[in-house]
Design an enzyme around this catalytic site. Structure first.
Site, PDB file in Angstrom:
ATOM      1  N   ASP A 186       2.197  -7.047   2.317  1.00 30.42           N
ATOM      2  CA  ASP A 186       1.025  -6.270   2.740  1.00 30.42           C
ATOM      3  C   ASP A 186       1.483  -5.006   3.486  1.00 30.42           C
ATOM      4  O   ASP A 186       0.865  -4.598   4.477  1.00 30.42           O
ATOM      5  CB  ASP A 186       0.075  -7.120   3.602  1.00 30.42           C
ATOM      6  CG  ASP A 186      -1.286  -6.441   3.815  1.00 30.42           C
ATOM      7  OD1 ASP A 186      -1.575  -5.439   3.138  1.00 30.42           O
ATOM      8  OD2 ASP A 186      -2.051  -6.927   4.676  1.00 30.42           O
ATOM      9  N   HIS A 209      -2.571 -12.310   1.328  1.00 36.72           N
ATOM     10  CA  HIS A 209      -2.217 -12.473   2.755  1.00 36.72           C
ATOM     11  C   HIS A 209      -2.955 -13.621   3.461  1.00 36.72           C
ATOM     12  O   HIS A 209      -3.667 -13.418   4.431  1.00 36.72           O
ATOM     13  CB  HIS A 209      -2.411 -11.172   3.524  1.00 36.72           C
ATOM     14  CG  HIS A 209      -3.665 -10.395   3.230  1.00 36.72           C
ATOM     15  ND1 HIS A 209      -4.921 -10.947   3.307  1.00 36.72           N
ATOM     16  CD2 HIS A 209      -3.844  -9.116   2.847  1.00 36.72           C
ATOM     17  CE1 HIS A 209      -5.806 -10.018   3.005  1.00 36.72           C
ATOM     18  NE2 HIS A 209      -5.187  -8.908   2.708  1.00 36.72           N
ATOM     19  N   ASN A 229      -4.857  -7.161   9.652  1.00 35.65           N
ATOM     20  CA  ASN A 229      -5.987  -7.887   9.087  1.00 35.65           C
ATOM     21  C   ASN A 229      -5.552  -8.568   7.805  1.00 35.65           C
ATOM     22  O   ASN A 229      -5.152  -7.876   6.873  1.00 35.65           O
ATOM     23  CB  ASN A 229      -7.136  -6.908   8.804  1.00 35.65           C
ATOM     24  CG  ASN A 229      -8.398  -7.645   8.416  1.00 35.65           C
ATOM     25  OD1 ASN A 229      -8.544  -8.823   8.709  1.00 35.65           O
ATOM     26  ND2 ASN A 229      -9.294  -6.959   7.736  1.00 35.65           N
ATOM     27  N   HIS A 279      -8.921 -10.171  -1.079  1.00 33.88           N
ATOM     28  CA  HIS A 279      -8.753 -10.066   0.380  1.00 33.88           C
ATOM     29  C   HIS A 279      -9.896 -10.910   0.949  1.00 33.88           C
ATOM     30  O   HIS A 279     -11.027 -10.462   1.012  1.00 33.88           O
ATOM     31  CB  HIS A 279      -8.874  -8.580   0.748  1.00 33.88           C
ATOM     32  CG  HIS A 279      -9.035  -8.271   2.192  1.00 33.88           C
ATOM     33  ND1 HIS A 279      -8.132  -7.501   2.883  1.00 33.88           N
ATOM     34  CD2 HIS A 279     -10.004  -8.585   3.080  1.00 33.88           C
ATOM     35  CE1 HIS A 279      -8.538  -7.365   4.138  1.00 33.88           C
ATOM     36  NE2 HIS A 279      -9.675  -8.008   4.285  1.00 33.88           N
ATOM     37  N   HIS A 313       0.869  -1.177   0.000  1.00 29.41           N
ATOM     38  CA  HIS A 313       0.000   0.000   0.000  1.00 29.41           C
ATOM     39  C   HIS A 313       0.906   1.228   0.000  1.00 29.41           C
ATOM     40  O   HIS A 313       1.622   1.458   0.967  1.00 29.41           O
ATOM     41  CB  HIS A 313      -0.911  -0.010   1.237  1.00 29.41           C
ATOM     42  CG  HIS A 313      -1.827  -1.194   1.272  1.00 29.41           C
ATOM     43  ND1 HIS A 313      -3.065  -1.195   0.669  1.00 29.41           N
ATOM     44  CD2 HIS A 313      -1.678  -2.437   1.803  1.00 29.41           C
ATOM     45  CE1 HIS A 313      -3.646  -2.387   0.844  1.00 29.41           C
ATOM     46  NE2 HIS A 313      -2.812  -3.154   1.525  1.00 29.41           N
ATOM     47  N   ARG A 336      -0.251   4.340  -0.533  1.00 27.96           N
ATOM     48  CA  ARG A 336      -1.053   5.424   0.092  1.00 27.96           C
ATOM     49  C   ARG A 336      -1.229   6.668  -0.759  1.00 27.96           C
ATOM     50  O   ARG A 336      -1.923   7.587  -0.343  1.00 27.96           O
ATOM     51  CB  ARG A 336      -0.467   5.834   1.447  1.00 27.96           C
ATOM     52  CG  ARG A 336      -0.307   4.705   2.460  1.00 27.96           C
ATOM     53  CD  ARG A 336      -1.614   4.031   2.786  1.00 27.96           C
ATOM     54  NE  ARG A 336      -1.504   3.155   3.958  1.00 27.96           N
ATOM     55  CZ  ARG A 336      -2.327   2.139   4.177  1.00 27.96           C
ATOM     56  NH1 ARG A 336      -3.297   1.858   3.317  1.00 27.96           N
ATOM     57  NH2 ARG A 336      -2.194   1.390   5.258  1.00 27.96           N
ATOM     58  N   ASP A 359      -8.861  -4.935  -2.492  1.00 29.18           N
ATOM     59  CA  ASP A 359      -8.166  -5.179  -1.220  1.00 29.18           C
ATOM     60  C   ASP A 359      -8.488  -4.115  -0.176  1.00 29.18           C
ATOM     61  O   ASP A 359      -8.661  -2.941  -0.477  1.00 29.18           O
ATOM     62  CB  ASP A 359      -6.655  -5.251  -1.410  1.00 29.18           C
ATOM     63  CG  ASP A 359      -5.959  -5.697  -0.120  1.00 29.18           C
ATOM     64  OD1 ASP A 359      -6.350  -6.743   0.419  1.00 29.18           O
ATOM     65  OD2 ASP A 359      -5.061  -5.004   0.354  1.00 29.18           O
TER      66      ASP A 359
HETATM   67 ZN   LIG Z   1      -6.009  -7.061   2.412  1.00 28.57          ZN
END
Ligand SMILES: [Zn+2]
Length: 438
Positions: free
Chosen positions: A306, A233, A279, A180, A63, A65, A153
């Site tokens: 992740d 993940h 998570n 996800h 990620h 962002r 995701d």
């Molecule tokens: Zn995820």
């Protein structure tokens, strides 16, 4: 310009190589790999003693962002973290603000990546508009703009019907749908793995079955459509069982495991540290051990971080209110070497498959090989380096990691992208020579 990387242990599973070889780089491509290659007009750079030269590592789940949450990470800081962590490429998830559900967002990410000039960035587009789980996004446009996969995701692909449609659609392009996997009703407002520790600490639980149920759904639909589903993940042993069963009957299903899920268990909840809130949650020892078995026996395809940066202030709240996720780009390689390779669970060759060969294959991108003619994306490892994780020195804009202060065996010596040496680890004796004369 030509560079001759001289005298390293080359581990290149795609070409069946594991031994002492030289690697000749010409511009941005590999020109040759062989024993005692003549330097000719190339600049000779000695590979540090004991170092391993492998195809560049690709983190298929990060990620970055940007756009929208630049206080956590930007494309520039995230790709700086990537090269410092040994990754020559990353695939970034679409849950930015706005969501990467249209070509203009994809193009913005790619522009920022090319301006930064660090790790390669492969954007992942949204499955649905706004990742809301209703209308399918303009996936053909996203692909045209440079997306290599689709995912919602942060949340699962909302309905079986949408999953069916997107698998049917992406099958035409040979694109994976990365899911996800979690059943939202079973996850509820859980914050930690449902088990002994969460119960003892009074934390609301998320059972492993919440993941496995959705993995089962997706595998059923991938079988029905012939599409390719990739489980993001993966954390629960029942999910792995479903993946193995799906594969055994010929379904196109692949999966990834994060370093935190093969390293930690829910036992670490006891400290209430919000840096162990992620998570899917850290699960029981049986789940963690199952993930390691899967990494070792080939049923898990990839290690992906992740990487989920959050600002210090956002994590400095009580456990219930903290956001999920940790950064991972700058610790993944050391955790893999220490916990899997040196622990005797997998050979180094398998680590390279999990971090390079397979991510490239799953995403259909260049890399994963040192074959002549291919991109000179190279990760140089220092497999015996003593690494102490120091979040204060991270290139990432965020420091949310539970591994601060850990000492691990093995790290990165250098990262080379398109023939350019973009990172050299000053802690590795002799690594500076890889950067060439100053
Ligand atoms: Zn995820």
């Amino acid at each position: 310009m030509k560079i001759l990387l001289k005298g390293g242990r080359v581990v290149d599973p795609a070409n069946g190589l594991d031994g002492t070889y030289d690697v000749l780089v010409d511009g941005e491509r590999i020109a040759a790999v062989g024993r005692d290659l003549p330097a000719g007009d190339a600049q000779v750079r000695e590979v540090p003693r004991g170092a391993v030269v492998s195809p560049g590592f690709i983190d298929m789940h990060v990620h970055l962002r940007e756009p929208g949450q630049e206080h956590k990470e930007t494309v520039a800081t995230g790709t700086a973290a990537a090269v410092a962590g040994g990754f020559t490429a990353v695939a970034c998830m679409p849950n930015t603000d706005p969501v990467n559900d249209q070509a203009s967002v994809t193009r913005l990410i790619l522009e920022r990546a090319s301006a930064a000039g660090l790790a390669r960035v492969y954007p992942i587009g949204a499955v649905s508009r706004g990742s809301k789980g209703e209308q399918m996004a303009e996936i053909a446009d996203l692909r045209e703009a440079g997306c290599v996969a689709v995912s919602d995701d942060g949340r699962p692909v909302a309905t079986a019907l949408l999953m069916r449609r997107v698998l049917e659609y992406t099958r035409m392009f040979g694109m994976p749908v990365i899911d996800h996997c979690e059943d939202p009703s079973l996850k509820g407002d859980g914050v930690a793995h449902e088990g002994y520790h969460a119960a003892r600490l009074g934390l609301r639980g998320i059972p492993g079955e919440a993941e496995a149920l959705m993995v089962e759904r997706d595998i059923t639909l991938a079988g029905m459509t012939g599409g390719h589903v990739h489980v993001a993940h993966m954390s629960a042993r029942d999910s792995l069982r479903a993946v193995r069963a799906g594969r055994a009957r010929g379904v196109r299903v692949t999966c990834e495991v994060t370093p935190h899920h093969f390293t930690l268990t829910d036992e670490v909840l006891e400290g209430y540290d919000t840096n162990v809130k992620m998570n899917p949650p850290l699960r029981a020892a049986e789940d963690r051990d199952a993930m390691i078995d899967g990494l070792a026996d080939g049923s898990v395809d990839a290690i992906a971080t992740d990487h989920a940066p959050h600002h210090y202030d956002e994590k400095m709240v009580e456990f219930d209110r903290a956001p999920f996720g940790i950064v991972g780009l700058e610790t993944a390689v050391s955790l893999t070497l220490d916990r899997l390779v040196h622990a005797g669970r997998i050979p180094l060759k398998r680590a390279v498959e999990l971090l390079s060969v397979n991510p490239a294959r799953i995403l259909g991108v260049a890399g994963g090989t040192l074959a002549p003619g291919g991109l000179a994306d190279i990760t140089v490892l220092a497999p015996d380096l003593a690494v102490t994780v120091a979040p204060a020195t991270f290139r990432s804009r965020s420091r949310n990691t539970p591994f601060g202060g850990w000492t691990l065996r093995g790290g990165v010596a250098a990262t080379i992208v398109g023939g350019r040496v973009l990172f050299v680890n000053p802690d590795v004796p002799g690594a500076a020579a890889l950067a060439g004369p100053r």
